[in-house]
Design a protein around this motif. Structure first.
Motif, mmCIF file in Angstrom:
data_model
loop_
_atom_site.group_PDB
_atom_site.id
_atom_site.type_symbol
_atom_site.label_atom_id
_atom_site.label_comp_id
_atom_site.label_asym_id
_atom_site.label_seq_id
_atom_site.Cartn_x
_atom_site.Cartn_y
_atom_site.Cartn_z
ATOM 1 N N ARG A 62 -17.645 -22.060 -3.837
ATOM 2 C CA ARG A 62 -16.758 -23.205 -4.118
ATOM 3 C C ARG A 62 -15.465 -22.801 -4.818
ATOM 4 N N LYS A 63 -15.446 -21.609 -5.375
ATOM 5 C CA LYS A 63 -14.199 -21.119 -5.954
ATOM 6 C C LYS A 63 -13.147 -20.951 -4.858
ATOM 7 N N PHE A 64 -13.585 -20.561 -3.677
ATOM 8 C CA PHE A 64 -12.668 -20.316 -2.574
ATOM 9 C C PHE A 64 -12.619 -21.467 -1.567
ATOM 10 N N GLN A 65 -13.717 -22.162 -1.403
ATOM 11 C CA GLN A 65 -13.799 -23.308 -0.493
ATOM 12 C C GLN A 65 -14.490 -24.451 -1.246
ATOM 13 N N PRO A 66 -13.730 -25.369 -1.852
ATOM 14 C CA PRO A 66 -14.312 -26.402 -2.708
ATOM 15 C C PRO A 66 -15.404 -27.257 -2.058
ATOM 16 N N LYS A 67 -15.405 -27.370 -0.746
ATOM 17 C CA LYS A 67 -16.426 -28.193 -0.092
ATOM 18 C C LYS A 67 -17.571 -27.366 0.490
ATOM 19 N N ALA A 68 -17.712 -26.125 0.056
ATOM 20 C CA ALA A 68 -18.780 -25.255 0.567
ATOM 21 C C ALA A 68 -20.160 -25.828 0.211
ATOM 22 N N VAL A 69 -21.093 -25.654 1.134
ATOM 23 C CA VAL A 69 -22.470 -26.099 0.936
ATOM 24 C C VAL A 69 -23.374 -24.880 1.083
ATOM 25 N N VAL A 70 -24.244 -24.666 0.106
ATOM 26 C CA VAL A 70 -25.158 -23.525 0.119
ATOM 27 C C VAL A 70 -26.585 -24.041 0.192
ATOM 28 N N THR A 71 -27.366 -23.477 1.119
ATOM 29 C CA THR A 71 -28.773 -23.862 1.242
ATOM 30 C C THR A 71 -29.640 -22.609 1.243
ATOM 31 N N LEU A 72 -30.838 -22.761 0.738
ATOM 32 C CA LEU A 72 -31.828 -21.691 0.744
ATOM 33 C C LEU A 72 -32.497 -21.668 2.106
ATOM 34 N N ASP A 73 -32.519 -20.516 2.755
ATOM 35 C CA ASP A 73 -33.161 -20.381 4.061
ATOM 36 C C ASP A 73 -34.656 -20.147 3.830
ATOM 37 N N LYS A 74 -35.430 -21.206 3.931
ATOM 38 C CA LYS A 74 -36.866 -21.138 3.657
ATOM 39 C C LYS A 74 -37.661 -20.511 4.795
ATOM 40 N N SER A 75 -37.002 -20.203 5.911
ATOM 41 C CA SER A 75 -37.697 -19.530 7.012
ATOM 42 C C SER A 75 -37.766 -18.020 6.786
ATOM 43 N N LYS A 76 -37.033 -17.525 5.798
ATOM 44 C CA LYS A 76 -37.028 -16.100 5.447
ATOM 45 C C LYS A 76 -37.919 -15.881 4.225
ATOM 46 N N PRO A 77 -38.334 -14.628 3.988
ATOM 47 C CA PRO A 77 -39.125 -14.362 2.772
ATOM 48 C C PRO A 77 -38.354 -14.778 1.520
ATOM 49 N N MET A 78 -39.079 -15.287 0.543
ATOM 50 C CA MET A 78 -38.457 -15.722 -0.705
ATOM 51 C C MET A 78 -39.134 -15.034 -1.878
ATOM 52 N N LYS A 79 -38.354 -14.723 -2.915
ATOM 53 C CA LYS A 79 -38.917 -14.075 -4.103
ATOM 54 C C LYS A 79 -39.966 -14.956 -4.771
ATOM 55 N N LYS A 80 -39.783 -16.259 -4.660
ATOM 56 C CA LYS A 80 -40.732 -17.197 -5.267
ATOM 57 C C LYS A 80 -42.147 -16.985 -4.720
ATOM 58 N N TYR A 81 -42.230 -16.504 -3.482
ATOM 59 C CA TYR A 81 -43.520 -16.273 -2.835
ATOM 60 C C TYR A 81 -43.718 -14.793 -2.532
ATOM 61 N N SER A 82 -43.364 -13.935 -3.498
ATOM 62 C CA SER A 82 -43.576 -12.484 -3.442
ATOM 63 C C SER A 82 -42.674 -11.745 -2.467
ATOM 64 N N GLY A 83 -41.632 -12.362 -1.960
ATOM 65 C CA GLY A 83 -40.661 -11.663 -1.123
ATOM 66 C C GLY A 83 -39.769 -10.785 -1.988
ATOM 67 N N GLU A 84 -39.049 -9.880 -1.365
ATOM 68 C CA GLU A 84 -38.169 -8.987 -2.108
ATOM 69 C C GLU A 84 -36.756 -9.535 -2.248
ATOM 70 N N SER A 85 -36.436 -10.609 -1.527
ATOM 71 C CA SER A 85 -35.088 -11.157 -1.576
ATOM 72 C C SER A 85 -35.100 -12.645 -1.242
ATOM 73 N N ASN A 86 -33.967 -13.276 -1.486
ATOM 74 C CA ASN A 86 -33.732 -14.653 -1.059
ATOM 75 C C ASN A 86 -32.555 -14.646 -0.103
ATOM 76 N N THR A 87 -32.576 -15.566 0.855
ATOM 77 C CA THR A 87 -31.484 -15.683 1.821
ATOM 78 C C THR A 87 -30.865 -17.066 1.694
ATOM 79 N N PHE A 88 -29.548 -17.083 1.552
ATOM 80 C CA PHE A 88 -28.815 -18.334 1.414
ATOM 81 C C PHE A 88 -27.821 -18.449 2.557
#
Length: 92
Positions: A62-88
């Motif tokens: 949002r610093k560069f694009q004030p209307k940017a929208v970020v979502t967590l890609d829950k179809s990829k491995p997530m650290k919350k569930y023992s994954g090594e990374s998060n994908t946004f």
């Protein structure tokens, strides 16, 4: 506020080595833009919680694009569930 061995901050190590290379103690957030559309995929391997990372990515986007929208890609491995990374996914 991040430290190794309970004493030295990672930034002290950076200055001591006189290197431009960033130490990887806290992990990284990498962005891969998708050519031709206003979209990027960010992969995060930091030591921070998932939704804190989401806030970091959103703040930078949002610093560069004030209307940017970020979502967590829950179809990829997530650290919350023992994954090594998060994908946004960043759209603007």
């Amino acid at each position: 506020n991040l430290s190794r061995d309970g004493m030295k901050t990672i930034f002290d190590e950076l200055h001591a080595s006189h290197s431009a290379k960033q130490p990887d103690a806290a992990g990284k957030i990498l962005a891969e833009p998708i050519p031709g559309i206003n979209k990027a995929i960010c992969t995060s391997t930091t030591c921070f919680p998932t939704y804190y990372e989401l806030g970091l990515v959103e703040g930078f986007a949002r610093k560069f694009q004030p209307k940017a929208v970020v979502t967590l890609d829950k179809s990829k491995p997530m650290k919350k569930y023992s994954g090594e990374s998060n994908t946004f996914v960043v759209n603007w």
